[in-house]
Design a protein around this motif. Structure first.
Motif, PDB file in Angstrom:
ATOM      1  N   LEU A 180     -48.703  -6.937 -13.004  1.00 33.56           N
ATOM      2  CA  LEU A 180     -48.921  -5.414 -13.099  1.00 33.56           C
ATOM      3  C   LEU A 180     -46.900  -4.830 -11.646  1.00 33.56           C
ATOM      4  N   PHE A 181     -46.665  -5.826 -11.259  1.00 36.48           N
ATOM      5  CA  PHE A 181     -45.067  -6.276 -10.995  1.00 36.48           C
ATOM      6  C   PHE A 181     -44.322  -5.640 -12.210  1.00 36.48           C
ATOM      7  N   ARG A 182     -44.601  -6.271 -12.955  1.00 33.04           N
ATOM      8  CA  ARG A 182     -43.152  -6.177 -14.325  1.00 33.04           C
ATOM      9  C   ARG A 182     -43.028  -4.801 -14.866  1.00 33.04           C
ATOM     10  N   THR A 183     -44.988  -4.332 -14.130  1.00 35.93           N
ATOM     11  CA  THR A 183     -44.950  -2.787 -15.176  1.00 35.93           C
ATOM     12  C   THR A 183     -44.373  -1.592 -13.625  1.00 35.93           C
ATOM     13  N   LEU A 184     -44.997  -2.436 -12.560  1.00 37.90           N
ATOM     14  CA  LEU A 184     -43.977  -1.357 -11.232  1.00 37.90           C
ATOM     15  C   LEU A 184     -42.713  -1.356 -11.398  1.00 37.90           C
ATOM     16  N   LEU A 185     -41.786  -2.740 -11.763  1.00 39.38           N
ATOM     17  CA  LEU A 185     -40.640  -2.266 -11.941  1.00 39.38           C
ATOM     18  C   LEU A 185     -39.679  -1.999 -13.416  1.00 39.38           C
ATOM     19  N   GLY A 186     -41.054  -1.373 -14.370  1.00 38.73           N
ATOM     20  CA  GLY A 186     -40.435  -0.922 -15.760  1.00 38.73           C
ATOM     21  C   GLY A 186     -40.014  -1.907 -16.554  1.00 38.73           C
ATOM     22  N   PRO A 227     -41.145   9.822 -13.556  1.00 39.87           N
ATOM     23  CA  PRO A 227     -41.210   8.580 -14.453  1.00 39.87           C
ATOM     24  C   PRO A 227     -40.270   7.240 -14.116  1.00 39.87           C
ATOM     25  N   ILE A 228     -40.595   6.265 -13.784  1.00 38.45           N
ATOM     26  CA  ILE A 228     -40.210   5.182 -13.954  1.00 38.45           C
ATOM     27  C   ILE A 228     -39.385   4.866 -15.539  1.00 38.45           C
ATOM     28  N   THR A 229     -39.819   5.842 -16.255  1.00 36.35           N
ATOM     29  CA  THR A 229     -39.529   5.412 -17.667  1.00 36.35           C
ATOM     30  C   THR A 229     -38.108   6.029 -17.851  1.00 36.35           C
ATOM     31  N   ALA A 230     -38.100   6.901 -17.280  1.00 34.19           N
ATOM     32  CA  ALA A 230     -37.052   7.919 -17.445  1.00 34.19           C
ATOM     33  C   ALA A 230     -35.434   7.889 -16.327  1.00 34.19           C
ATOM     34  N   GLN A 231     -35.926   6.317 -16.270  1.00 34.31           N
ATOM     35  CA  GLN A 231     -35.043   6.122 -14.997  1.00 34.31           C
ATOM     36  C   GLN A 231     -33.719   5.013 -15.294  1.00 34.31           C
ATOM     37  N   THR A 232     -32.832   4.568 -15.180  1.00 37.78           N
ATOM     38  CA  THR A 232     -31.814   3.593 -15.991  1.00 37.78           C
ATOM     39  C   THR A 232     -32.189   2.518 -14.553  1.00 37.78           C
ATOM     40  N   ARG A 233     -31.765   1.236 -15.377  1.00 40.43           N
ATOM     41  CA  ARG A 233     -31.492   0.105 -14.394  1.00 40.43           C
ATOM     42  C   ARG A 233     -30.633   0.488 -13.256  1.00 40.43           C
ATOM     43  N   ALA A 234     -29.755   0.902 -13.069  1.00 41.23           N
ATOM     44  CA  ALA A 234     -29.214   1.392 -11.709  1.00 41.23           C
ATOM     45  C   ALA A 234     -30.104   2.168 -10.960  1.00 41.23           C
ATOM     46  N   ILE A 267     -32.654   2.246 -10.542  1.00 42.48           N
ATOM     47  CA  ILE A 267     -34.278   1.303 -10.394  1.00 42.48           C
ATOM     48  C   ILE A 267     -34.076   0.379  -9.840  1.00 42.48           C
ATOM     49  N   ALA A 268     -32.185  -0.455  -9.348  1.00 42.02           N
ATOM     50  CA  ALA A 268     -31.951  -1.067  -8.099  1.00 42.02           C
ATOM     51  C   ALA A 268     -31.714  -0.562  -7.283  1.00 42.02           C
ATOM     52  N   ARG A 269     -31.557   1.051  -7.546  1.00 46.09           N
ATOM     53  CA  ARG A 269     -30.978   1.766  -5.716  1.00 46.09           C
ATOM     54  C   ARG A 269     -32.319   1.230  -5.556  1.00 46.09           C
ATOM     55  N   ALA A 270     -33.218   1.642  -5.930  1.00 44.80           N
ATOM     56  CA  ALA A 270     -34.217   1.491  -5.108  1.00 44.80           C
ATOM     57  C   ALA A 270     -35.369   0.696  -4.806  1.00 44.80           C
ATOM     58  N   ILE A 271     -35.773  -0.388  -5.806  1.00 45.69           N
ATOM     59  CA  ILE A 271     -36.736  -1.447  -5.549  1.00 45.69           C
ATOM     60  C   ILE A 271     -35.660  -2.690  -5.943  1.00 45.69           C
ATOM     61  N   ALA A 272     -36.095  -3.320  -4.492  1.00 47.79           N
ATOM     62  CA  ALA A 272     -35.639  -4.567  -4.704  1.00 47.79           C
ATOM     63  C   ALA A 272     -36.269  -5.685  -5.147  1.00 47.79           C
ATOM     64  N   TYR A 273     -36.814  -6.405  -6.149  1.00 47.63           N
ATOM     65  CA  TYR A 273     -37.158  -8.006  -6.405  1.00 47.63           C
ATOM     66  C   TYR A 273     -37.158  -9.274  -5.968  1.00 47.63           C
ATOM     67  N   VAL A 274     -37.955  -9.485  -5.188  1.00 43.24           N
ATOM     68  CA  VAL A 274     -37.803 -11.072  -4.868  1.00 43.24           C
ATOM     69  C   VAL A 274     -38.458 -11.868  -5.501  1.00 43.24           C
ATOM     70  N   PRO A 275     -38.149 -12.793  -6.486  1.00 39.93           N
ATOM     71  CA  PRO A 275     -39.272 -13.789  -7.099  1.00 39.93           C
ATOM     72  C   PRO A 275     -40.028 -15.073  -6.469  1.00 39.93           C
ATOM     73  N   GLN A 276     -40.137 -16.121  -7.023  1.00 38.11           N
ATOM     74  CA  GLN A 276     -40.111 -17.761  -6.040  1.00 38.11           C
ATOM     75  C   GLN A 276     -39.428 -18.070  -6.198  1.00 38.11           C
ATOM     76  N   ALA A 277     -38.982 -18.945  -5.015  1.00 37.69           N
ATOM     77  CA  ALA A 277     -37.831 -18.972  -5.070  1.00 37.69           C
ATOM     78  C   ALA A 277     -37.908 -20.887  -5.259  1.00 37.69           C
ATOM     79  N   HIS A 278     -36.493 -21.202  -6.921  1.00 33.04           N
ATOM     80  CA  HIS A 278     -36.837 -21.990  -7.029  1.00 33.04           C
ATOM     81  C   HIS A 278     -35.355 -22.657  -6.900  1.00 33.04           C
ATOM     82  N   ALA A 279     -35.121 -23.541  -7.489  1.00 35.88           N
ATOM     83  CA  ALA A 279     -34.258 -24.032  -7.344  1.00 35.88           C
ATOM     84  C   ALA A 279     -32.891 -24.281  -8.782  1.00 35.88           C
ATOM     85  N   PRO A 280     -31.936 -23.371  -8.431  1.00 37.31           N
ATOM     86  CA  PRO A 280     -30.933 -23.068  -9.248  1.00 37.31           C
ATOM     87  C   PRO A 280     -29.613 -24.701  -9.979  1.00 37.31           C
TER      88      PRO A 280
END
Ligand SMILES: Nc1ncnc2c1ncn2[C@@H]1O[C@H](COP(=O)(O)OP(=O)(O)OP(=O)(O)O)[C@@H](O)[C@H]1O
Length: 274
Positions: A43-49, A64-71, A73-86
């Motif tokens: 669901l998250f992946r779908t909501l984030l486009g 519609p999110i499908t009509a929006q560019t990645r930039a 979307i990034a100005r409107a939604i920030a995604y916080v993944p689970q914190a793994h060590a890089p």
């Protein structure tokens, strides 16, 4: 701000969830709850486009999110993944600055203002002293706060968090949860909408959140935690008897009955299906 209407989600042609409706506005926290494999990440992946909806629509700011560019979307939604060590050593501040890059586009270099915004985000979360520490050497809780600072630096009004307290110890869970609660409570332009997934229904009570309770490929209930997280609903979704009690301070908590006789324990669908 973000709205899903009669959404079907899944990979290829097979739906994992159907008839999903949700809405999140500034100042609101929405908790996604449901057993392992019920489709929260999908669901998250779908909501984030990032993943196309099988049917239905996702509207971001009414479009519609499908009509929006990645930039956009990034100005409107920030995604916080689970914190793994890089695998590579980055300073914590550099990780936070990546939130600016998401906003600026892949090839733009962050400047002085971006650095100031990143530092402000760290200060706001009380982790400015970590700015020049190696991110890979921070504790899980510190790393999670750095990733939340990265989302703040992105200056998006909506923050989507995938199990932000997973793998954190008891103290760090409470600390991160308090920070998440504060993000939605700030009034005015700094107020955020937050969508987070969690496996702990007590967190929805603690955050006074709205809840989307997922079950068998759909939504069993949606609304304020106190209305959705009833003993009957929790028992249905998690497949074992759960009571909901009030503490002396008035907060509700969920107590699963720990059966010693495993033959008497019901298992949730997600755990029993092949
Ligand atoms: N890339 C993929 N292709 C096909 N099926 C997938 C893919 N990713 C996940 N799935 C399946 O989709 C279903 C939902 O998975 P998802 O990760 O969304 O659940 P979840 O609710 O986030 O689970 P958990 O609580 O365990 O993190 C699962 O049956 C999973 O196996």
């Amino acid at each position: 701000m973000l709205e899903a209407q009669d959404l079907s989600i899944g990979y290829g042609k097979s739906p994992i969830g159907t008839g999903l409706n949700l809405q999140v506005r500034e100042g609101e926290i929405l908790c996604l709850l449901g057993p392992n494999g019920c489709g929260k990440t999908t669901l998250f992946r779908t909501l984030l486009g990032l993943l196309p909806a099988l049917s239905g629509s996702v509207l971001l700011g009414g479009r519609p999110i499908t009509a929006q560019t990645r930039a956009e979307i990034a100005r409107a939604i920030a995604y916080v993944p689970q914190a793994h060590a890089p695998p590579f050593p980055f300073e914590a501040l550099e990780v936070v600055l990546m939130g600016r890059t998401a906003r600026l586009g892949a090839f733009a270099q962050p400047g002085k203002t971006d650095r100031a915004v990143a530092e402000d985000a760290m200060r706001h979360l009380g982790i400015h002293d970590l700015a020049h520490r190696d991110y890979s050497q921070l504790s899980g809780g510190q790393r999670q706060l750095v990733l939340i600072a990265r989302a703040l630096a992105q200056e998006a009004t909506l923050i989507v968090m995938d199990e932000p307290t997973a793998s954190l110890d008891f103290g760090n869970q409470a600390q991160v949860l308090a920070r998440i609660g504060a993000l939605a409570q700030i009034k005015g332009t700094a107020s955020h909408g937050v969508i987070l997934s969690t496996h702990d229904p007590d967190q929805a009570f603690a955050l006074n959140a709205r809840v989307l309770l997922m079950h068998r490929g759909g939504v069993l209930a949606e609304g304020p935690a106190t209305e959705v997280l009833t003993e009957a609903n929790l028992t249905t979704v998690y497949g074992l008897p759960i009571t909901v009690e009030s503490t002396l301070s008035g907060r509700k908590v969920c107590l699963p009955r720990l059966a010693t006789d495993t033959s008497a324990t019901m298992m949730p669908d997600a755990m029993t299906s092949p």
